[in-house]
Design an enzyme around this catalytic site. Structure first.
Site, short mmCIF file in Angstrom:
data_model
loop_
_atom_site.label_atom_id
_atom_site.label_comp_id
_atom_site.label_asym_id
_atom_site.label_seq_id
_atom_site.Cartn_x
_atom_site.Cartn_y
_atom_site.Cartn_z
N PHE A 34 36.07 -17.58 19.62
CA PHE A 34 34.95 -18.44 19.96
C PHE A 34 33.84 -17.52 20.46
O PHE A 34 34.10 -16.36 20.83
CB PHE A 34 35.36 -19.45 21.05
CG PHE A 34 35.51 -20.86 20.57
CD1 PHE A 34 35.94 -21.14 19.28
CD2 PHE A 34 35.24 -21.93 21.41
CE1 PHE A 34 36.09 -22.45 18.84
CE2 PHE A 34 35.38 -23.24 20.99
CZ PHE A 34 35.81 -23.50 19.70
N GLN A 38 23.84 -27.12 28.71
CA GLN A 38 24.11 -26.32 27.51
C GLN A 38 23.71 -27.09 26.27
O GLN A 38 24.13 -28.23 26.06
CB GLN A 38 25.59 -25.96 27.43
CG GLN A 38 25.91 -25.08 26.24
CD GLN A 38 27.36 -24.64 26.25
OE1 GLN A 38 28.23 -25.35 25.77
NE2 GLN A 38 27.62 -23.47 26.81
N HIS A 60 24.31 -26.99 22.55
CA HIS A 60 25.17 -26.39 21.54
C HIS A 60 24.33 -26.06 20.32
O HIS A 60 23.49 -26.86 19.90
CB HIS A 60 26.29 -27.37 21.18
CG HIS A 60 27.45 -26.74 20.49
ND1 HIS A 60 27.37 -26.30 19.19
CD2 HIS A 60 28.71 -26.47 20.90
CE1 HIS A 60 28.54 -25.79 18.83
NE2 HIS A 60 29.36 -25.87 19.86
N LEU A 70 28.43 -33.16 17.19
CA LEU A 70 28.81 -31.75 17.19
C LEU A 70 29.42 -31.31 15.86
O LEU A 70 30.28 -31.99 15.30
CB LEU A 70 29.82 -31.51 18.31
CG LEU A 70 30.16 -30.05 18.61
CD1 LEU A 70 28.94 -29.35 19.17
CD2 LEU A 70 31.31 -29.99 19.61
N GLU A 81 32.21 -25.36 17.15
CA GLU A 81 32.08 -23.91 17.12
C GLU A 81 33.19 -23.26 16.29
O GLU A 81 33.06 -22.12 15.85
CB GLU A 81 32.11 -23.36 18.55
CG GLU A 81 31.77 -21.89 18.66
CD GLU A 81 31.37 -21.51 20.07
OE1 GLU A 81 31.69 -20.40 20.49
OE2 GLU A 81 30.72 -22.33 20.75
N ARG A 134 26.40 -19.28 23.36
CA ARG A 134 25.78 -20.48 22.84
C ARG A 134 24.28 -20.54 23.13
O ARG A 134 23.50 -20.99 22.30
CB ARG A 134 26.48 -21.72 23.40
CG ARG A 134 27.85 -21.93 22.81
CD ARG A 134 28.56 -23.13 23.42
NE ARG A 134 29.82 -23.38 22.73
CZ ARG A 134 30.68 -24.33 23.07
NH1 ARG A 134 30.41 -25.12 24.11
NH2 ARG A 134 31.80 -24.50 22.41
N HIS A 162 24.86 -30.71 24.97
CA HIS A 162 26.31 -30.75 24.78
C HIS A 162 27.11 -30.77 26.08
O HIS A 162 28.16 -31.42 26.13
CB HIS A 162 26.74 -29.54 23.94
CG HIS A 162 28.20 -29.46 23.67
ND1 HIS A 162 28.90 -30.50 23.06
CD2 HIS A 162 29.11 -28.47 23.90
CE1 HIS A 162 30.16 -30.14 22.92
NE2 HIS A 162 30.33 -28.94 23.44
N ARG A 216 28.30 -22.30 29.81
CA ARG A 216 29.75 -22.44 29.66
C ARG A 216 30.26 -21.64 28.46
O ARG A 216 29.70 -21.73 27.37
CB ARG A 216 30.15 -23.90 29.50
CG ARG A 216 31.65 -24.09 29.30
CD ARG A 216 32.04 -25.55 29.31
NE ARG A 216 31.51 -26.30 28.19
CZ ARG A 216 32.01 -26.29 26.96
NH1 ARG A 216 33.06 -25.52 26.67
NH2 ARG A 216 31.48 -27.04 26.01
#
Length: 606
Positions: free
Chosen positions: A140, A254, A256, A273, A276, A307, A371, A405
């Site tokens: 990730f 955040q 995304h 979404l 990821e 991100r 997100h 995050r």
């Protein structure tokens, strides 16, 4: 939000304030996602009688936002990279959070997660597997090693199913379709909570020794977001704040990098979404001119940089005219074999196939979407708030993520702090088993506060003003998107606060269709949203720097003097009061991992 001054007693469908159900229990868990379920499981495993516990949710059993977390859950198992360990995981988390995280909370999560992943495996979670049968792990963004365990691209769904099955096996009581509208306190101590049954409109009082808020975050307060519209509207943080607890880091939201965008998907899917995991499995980003633009912004980590870095890169491509007509870019994994995509990304493959897009043949169109809220309720090491007996965990709490995050850490936090808080509450209940002499007076105060609140709810349910709550919620979402979005300025934030005042004025004159109507739910969501939006705007205005997910174009640099958390509390005359707190220091072991400076090299994937 001011409750309109209209009498409701006697109106059809509106209950009188003294007509309500009372539920007596030891622990009320507000929120039925992974955090709430894991807390309840831990309580029973620590010896708490299941009859002393109640988990409540706003939706049907098993229908929680956790199911939308698809890509994976972090834990340094080392199934591919044995050199990984929990200290490197902690170091990655602190770096991604731009060192505004609470190091103690970070270490609590990262040190516990390998064992908790093994526990989930023992409980039957359907992890994807390596050739030798271990839980598989993928890259990730901004992770030094492959440490994100996953179940295809439906990890959250599989996780929640596992926890619900475990809770049911332990006879944990659950109640669905209940909306908690107020926490009831006295002298800095939690007495319980008040709310209503969303099916019947009947009021309910929960007389609880402890309350655990696991009610999600606040990103649905943005126009483009990855949640369903009736989730993550700020319930948890607002409930805690209005009860007297402090909030922290609310300005950090955040975005995304890859939310769905484009006319071909339809309005229903806008902002949803694209996990990821697509980039973790080798997906590449291209602008409308066919350039793989992350080479300009992050030649080493490419699409798997942090991100905030990738989201701002996409925003810049669009701003400079290299985006699509819909204001996005393209995410392409068609260089992978169809069988690979179907196996590793089954939900994504099926979703886009249903929309007429073959991911094995063509790219999908994406753009940043709100997100995750890194901020929330300020809590101690066990998840307890400033209010004695009130805990907050999961996305409702602050501290683990700092300014941004790390992908895969949201599910990890729910599991780790579900265990930590469950253990703490179990100890508390054991210590309090003898009871106290003032139980009767406390119960009187609980019911007195509940009746006052229900009178307010009755007035709201019977109000016939000028503005529809859903329309004002949409205005609030537009306000935050325009003034406190991916890029922020002093002028924009000030304008947002001015518009928020006008929105508050409108919110005092609502048209509501009764206690079982969707408009009543939206009215309560609006009240919570106005609280959190003000904290967000004021925090973003106060933080005169750019750090992590908070980007000020008028203050583009990161200021070392701003390595502090912004704390929001109710002032003595009702307004918001902002202060700052210093950040702690990591342990010696984690500092060594930071000094080693591990970093993902994207080209290992190629």
């Amino acid at each position: 939000m001011e409750i309109p001054p209209r009498a409701a007693d006697g109106e059809p469908g509106v209950a009188a304030p003294d007509e309500y159900e009372t539920v007596d229990l030891g622990v009320l868990v507000v929120g039925a996602g992974a955090a709430g379920a894991r807390t309840a499981v831990e309580l029973v495993e620590q010896g708490v009688d299941p009859e002393e516990i109640l988990v409540i949710g706003k939706r049907g059993h098993g229908d929680a936002h956790t199911t939308w977390a698809r890509g994976g859950i972090n834990g340094a198992l080392g199934t591919h990279d044995p050199e990984d360990d929990w200290t490197v995981h902690a170091a990655d988390t602190l770096k991604e959070g731009h060192f505004l995280n609470d190091p103690g909370k970070v270490e609590t999560v990262t040190e516990r997660m390998p064992g908790l992943l093994r526990e989930l495996d023992d409980w039957g979670m359907a992890f994807s597997r390596t050739d030798d049968g271990e839980p598989d792990q993928r890259y990730f963004g901004a992770q030094s090693f492959r440490r994100t365990a996953f179940a295809g691209d439906h990890t959250g769904e599989s996780l929640l199913n596992t926890l619900v099955e475990r809770a049911q096996g332990l006879s944990v009581p659950y109640r669905e379709n209940v909306f908690i509208s107020r926490l009831l306190t006295e002298g800095g101590r939690a007495l319980g909570a008040a709310g209503y049954d969303m099916d019947t409109g009947e009021y309910v009082v929960f007389d609880a020794e402890t309350v655990v808020l696991a009610a999600g975050g606040y990103t649905s307060l943005y126009r483009r977001h990855s949640s369903r519209d009736d989730e993550n509207t700020g319930d948890g943080p607002a409930l805690a704040y209005l009860a007297g607890a402090r909030l922290m880091d609310v300005e950090f939201v955040q975005f995304h990098p890859t939310g769905m965008v484009g006319d071909r998907y339809g309005e229903e899917w806008d902002g949803r979404l694209v996990t990821e995991a697509v980039r973790g499995e080798g997906g590449r980003l291209f602008n409308a001119e066919g350039e793989r633009f992350m080479e300009r912004y992050s030649p080493d980590q490419m699409e798997l940089d942090a991100r905030d870095v990738v989201a701002r890169a996409i925003a810049r491509e669009v701003r400079e005219g290299r985006g699509t007509e819909n204001g996005g870019v393209y995410l392409d994994i068609s260089h992978r074999e169809r069988e690979f995509i179907q196996e590793r990304l089954p939900r994504m493959y099926e979703r886009f196939a249903d929309l007429g897009v073959d991911m094995a043949e063509e790219p999908v169109e994406v753009a940043p979407t709100a997100h995750y809220g890194m901020g929330g309720v300020r809590v101690d090491d066990e998840g307890e708030t400033d209010i004695d007996g009130l805990y907050a965990i999961g996305e409702t709490m602050a501290g683990v993520h700092g300014a941004n995050r790390l992908g895969g850490n949201s599910l990890a936090e729910t599991i780790a702090f579900g265990q930590v808080t469950g253990q703490a509450v179990a100890r508390r209940l054991a210590d309090d088993a003898g009871g106290s002499d003032d139980e009767a007076p406390e119960s009187d105060r609980l019911h007195d506060r509940a009746r006052h609140h229900f009178a307010d709810l009755g007035r709201l349910a019977g109000s016939d003003g000028s503005h529809e709550p859903e329309a004002l919620l949409d205005e609030l979402r537009e306000l935050l998107w325009e003034h406190a979005g991916l890029l922020r300025t002093e002028a924009g934030l000030a304008a947002g606060l001015e518009e928020l005042q006008e929105l508050r004025r409108k919110a005092s004159d609502l048209a509501v269709g009764g206690p079982t109507s969707k408009s009543f739910e939206y009215a309560l969501d609006l009240g919570f949203g106005l609280v959190v939006a003000e904290a967000l705007l004021r925090g973003a205005q106060e933080r005169t720097e750019s750090r992590g997910a908070h980007a000020r174009t008028d203050y583009p640099g990161t200021d070392p003097d701003w390595k502090r958390n912004i704390v929001v509390e109710r002032g003595s005359v009702g307004g918001m009061r902002l202060t700052t707190e210093s950040v702690g220091t990591p342990s010696e072991a984690v500092q060594e991992a930071l000094d080693a400076d591990h970093e993902l090299d994207y080209h290992q994937l190629e």
